[in-house]
Design a protein around this motif. Structure first.
Motif, PDB file in Angstrom:
ATOM      1  N   UNK A  35      54.897  65.242   6.611  1.00  0.00           N
ATOM      2  CA  UNK A  35      54.651  63.539   6.385  1.00  0.00           C
ATOM      3  C   UNK A  35      53.630  62.754   6.840  1.00  0.00           C
ATOM      4  N   UNK A  36      54.640  61.324   6.784  1.00  0.00           N
ATOM      5  CA  UNK A  36      53.855  59.924   6.926  1.00  0.00           C
ATOM      6  C   UNK A  36      52.986  60.494   7.820  1.00  0.00           C
ATOM      7  N   UNK A  37      51.436  60.155   7.553  1.00  0.00           N
ATOM      8  CA  UNK A  37      50.336  59.930   8.657  1.00  0.00           C
ATOM      9  C   UNK A  37      50.372  59.013   9.139  1.00  0.00           C
ATOM     10  N   UNK A  38      50.974  58.517  10.140  1.00  0.00           N
ATOM     11  CA  UNK A  38      51.429  56.953  11.136  1.00  0.00           C
ATOM     12  C   UNK A  38      49.547  57.000  12.094  1.00  0.00           C
ATOM     13  N   UNK A  39      49.835  58.062  12.867  1.00  0.00           N
ATOM     14  CA  UNK A  39      48.332  57.900  13.588  1.00  0.00           C
ATOM     15  C   UNK A  39      47.448  58.037  13.110  1.00  0.00           C
ATOM     16  N   UNK A  95      70.850  55.038  14.239  1.00  0.00           N
ATOM     17  CA  UNK A  95      70.561  55.072  15.980  1.00  0.00           C
ATOM     18  C   UNK A  95      71.534  56.352  16.327  1.00  0.00           C
ATOM     19  N   UNK A  96      70.833  57.569  16.777  1.00  0.00           N
ATOM     20  CA  UNK A  96      69.514  58.080  16.428  1.00  0.00           C
ATOM     21  C   UNK A  96      69.930  58.596  15.096  1.00  0.00           C
ATOM     22  N   UNK A  97      67.858  58.600  15.005  1.00  0.00           N
ATOM     23  CA  UNK A  97      67.793  58.777  13.739  1.00  0.00           C
ATOM     24  C   UNK A  97      67.474  59.715  13.005  1.00  0.00           C
ATOM     25  N   UNK A  98      68.946  60.385  12.377  1.00  0.00           N
ATOM     26  CA  UNK A  98      69.470  61.531  12.003  1.00  0.00           C
ATOM     27  C   UNK A  98      68.461  61.570  10.615  1.00  0.00           C
ATOM     28  N   UNK A  99      67.480  61.412   9.774  1.00  0.00           N
ATOM     29  CA  UNK A  99      66.625  61.030   9.386  1.00  0.00           C
ATOM     30  C   UNK A  99      66.297  62.071   9.268  1.00  0.00           C
ATOM     31  N   UNK A 100      65.284  61.965  10.968  1.00  0.00           N
ATOM     32  CA  UNK A 100      63.576  62.572  11.626  1.00  0.00           C
ATOM     33  C   UNK A 100      64.450  63.249  12.299  1.00  0.00           C
ATOM     34  N   UNK A 114      64.477  67.005  12.687  1.00  0.00           N
ATOM     35  CA  UNK A 114      63.165  67.353  12.605  1.00  0.00           C
ATOM     36  C   UNK A 114      62.029  67.159  13.488  1.00  0.00           C
ATOM     37  N   UNK A 115      61.489  65.843  12.672  1.00  0.00           N
ATOM     38  CA  UNK A 115      60.492  65.342  12.503  1.00  0.00           C
ATOM     39  C   UNK A 115      60.276  65.050  14.931  1.00  0.00           C
ATOM     40  N   UNK A 116      61.912  64.601  15.110  1.00  0.00           N
ATOM     41  CA  UNK A 116      61.293  64.095  16.621  1.00  0.00           C
ATOM     42  C   UNK A 116      61.134  65.587  17.572  1.00  0.00           C
ATOM     43  N   UNK A 117      61.835  66.343  16.396  1.00  0.00           N
ATOM     44  CA  UNK A 117      61.829  68.086  17.328  1.00  0.00           C
ATOM     45  C   UNK A 117      60.296  68.360  17.669  1.00  0.00           C
ATOM     46  N   UNK A 118      60.082  68.253  16.695  1.00  0.00           N
ATOM     47  CA  UNK A 118      58.425  69.178  16.499  1.00  0.00           C
ATOM     48  C   UNK A 118      57.242  68.094  16.831  1.00  0.00           C
ATOM     49  N   UNK A 119      57.655  66.999  16.897  1.00  0.00           N
ATOM     50  CA  UNK A 119      56.787  65.675  17.577  1.00  0.00           C
ATOM     51  C   UNK A 119      56.886  65.835  18.897  1.00  0.00           C
ATOM     52  N   UNK A 120      58.647  65.798  19.519  1.00  0.00           N
ATOM     53  CA  UNK A 120      58.401  65.927  20.468  1.00  0.00           C
ATOM     54  C   UNK A 120      57.851  67.422  20.925  1.00  0.00           C
ATOM     55  N   UNK A 121      57.983  68.306  20.876  1.00  0.00           N
ATOM     56  CA  UNK A 121      57.544  69.055  21.100  1.00  0.00           C
ATOM     57  C   UNK A 121      56.530  69.565  21.377  1.00  0.00           C
ATOM     58  N   UNK A 122      55.543  68.830  20.606  1.00  0.00           N
ATOM     59  CA  UNK A 122      53.899  68.491  20.391  1.00  0.00           C
ATOM     60  C   UNK A 122      53.320  67.892  21.931  1.00  0.00           C
ATOM     61  N   UNK A 123      54.425  66.701  21.941  1.00  0.00           N
ATOM     62  CA  UNK A 123      53.987  65.867  23.172  1.00  0.00           C
ATOM     63  C   UNK A 123      53.976  66.653  24.348  1.00  0.00           C
ATOM     64  N   UNK A 124      55.195  67.239  24.858  1.00  0.00           N
ATOM     65  CA  UNK A 124      55.698  67.723  25.830  1.00  0.00           C
ATOM     66  C   UNK A 124      54.517  68.779  26.060  1.00  0.00           C
ATOM     67  N   UNK A 125      54.183  69.721  25.092  1.00  0.00           N
ATOM     68  CA  UNK A 125      52.442  70.661  25.639  1.00  0.00           C
ATOM     69  C   UNK A 125      51.518  70.204  25.991  1.00  0.00           C
ATOM     70  N   UNK A 126      51.426  68.530  25.704  1.00  0.00           N
ATOM     71  CA  UNK A 126      50.344  67.213  25.681  1.00  0.00           C
ATOM     72  C   UNK A 126      50.371  66.803  27.587  1.00  0.00           C
TER      73      UNK A 126
END
Length: 265
Positions: free
Chosen positions: A57-61, A215-220, A222-234
Motif C-alpha cells: 500500500x501507500x508508503x507514508x513513512x 470509524x473504525x476505518x474498515x477499508x484499512x 488488514x493494514x491496521x492488523x499488519x502494521x499493528x503487529x509490526x509495531x507490537x514486535x518492535x
C-alpha cells in the motif's frame, strides 16, 4: 529562499484539498510528495517528489522522509508537515518558527480543528471556527507546553514541525510501515526513547477540511492488523487499540495472547 518549507503528502483523492492548501501557503516554499501510483499533476509547488506505493500500500513513512530530504535541499531550516487535507491558520508558520527558536531540539505539534462540510477557508472564517480536537492538548496562543511521557502517543502527523537536524537524529519515520496506520505512533515512541522533547504549540492552528470517512476505518482493517503487529514486535504493545476493539466488537477480528487477527469466516 525562506527558512521554512511546508511538506505535504497527497494522492488523487485529496487533490482538491491540496490545491486549497497550496493557495493558502503561497509565499512559503512547498514540497509535495505524490504518493499515488500515477504521475503527479501540475502543482504550484517548489518541489514535487514521487514515492509510489509499495506491495502493501501507500508508503507514508517513506514519503515523509523523502519530503524532509527535499525540503532540506531547498534550504529549509524548519520543516513543517501538513496533511494534504489541512489548511494552515494565519499564524501557524510564525508560531512554529517562534517555537523552534525556543526549542530547536524538539518536535512541535499544533492544534487541529476539524471543519464541517462547506466551511469557508478565508483567514477570518478559520479564526472564527477554531475548536481544536479535544483528544490532544491545545494550550492558549503563544503558550508552549512540553508533552508528558504519557502524551507522546497523541502525536499526529496532520500538523507538526521540526528541524532537519532533529529529523536526522531521530532517523525519520520507519519505512517498513506500508499502508495505513502505525507509523505516527512509532515515530512518537522513537522520540520518547531518544528523549526528544515534544512541544504543544498554542496558536499554531491547522484546519482539517471535511471529507467522508468511516470509524473504525474498515477499508484499512488488514493494514491496521499488519502494521499493528509490526509495531507490537518492535515496542511490546499494540497501537490503534480503539479501532481494534471496535473491529472486535463487530466480530471482524479476535484477540489472542499476542494481539489481534482476522476472525475466521
Amino acid at each position: 529562499m525562506s527558512d521554512i518549507a511546508i511538506v505535504t503528502l497527497c494522492s488523487a483523492p485529496r487533490l482538491a484539498h491540496l490545491r486549497n492548501q497550496l493557495r493558502a501557503t503561497a509565499g512559503t516554499p512547498r514540497v509535495v510528495v505524490w504518493i499515488g501510483d500515477d504521475d503527479a499533476p501540475a502543482l504550484d509547488a517548489e518541489s514535487v517528489v514521487h514515492v509510489p506505493p509499495g506491495p502493501a500500500g501507500l508508503r507514508l513513512a517513506a514519503a515523509r522522509n523523502a519530503g524532509a530530504r527535499a525540503a532540506e535541499a531547498l534550504g529549509a531550516r524548519l520543516l513543517v508537515f501538513l496533511d494534504a487535507d489541512c489548511i494552515p491558520g494565519p499564524e501557524l508558520v510564525e508560531r512554529y518558527r517562534d517555537a523552534a527558536a525556543q526549542h530547536p531540539d524538539a518536535v512541535l505539534c499544533g492544534p487541529v480543528t476539524y471543519l464541517p462540510a462547506g466551511a469557508a477557508l478565508d483567514a477570518a472564517s478559520l479564526r472564527a471556527a477554531t475548536a481544536p480536537h479535544a483528544a490532544r492538548p491545545a494550550p492558549p496562543p503563544g503558550v508552549l507546553q512540553c508533552a508528558a511521557a504519557e502524551e507522546y502517543p497523541l502525536f499526529w502527523s496532520l500538523s507538526f514541525a521540526t528541524t532537519p537536524a532533529v529529523w536526522r537524529a531521530i532517523g525519520g519515520f520507519d519505512e517498513q510501515y506500508e499502508g495505513y496506520g502505525g507509523e505516527d505512533t512509532d515515530f512518537a515512541f522513537s522520540l520518547r526513547r531518544a528523549s526528544v522533547p515534544m512541544i504543544w504549540v498554542g496558536g499554531a492552528d491547522a484546519y482539517h477540511q471535511h471529507h467522508e470517512t468511516s470509524s473504525p476505518p474498515w477499508q484499512h482493517l488488514d493494514d491496521i492488523l499488519r502494521n499493528g503487529r509490526r509495531f507490537a514486535r518492535k515496542w511490546g504493545e499494540w497501537p490503534m487499540t480503539g479501532w481494534l476493539e471496535a473491529f472486535e466488537r463487530a466480530g471482524a477480528v479476535v484477540r489472542e495472547d499476542d494481539g489481534w487477527r482476522r476472525a475466521s469466516a
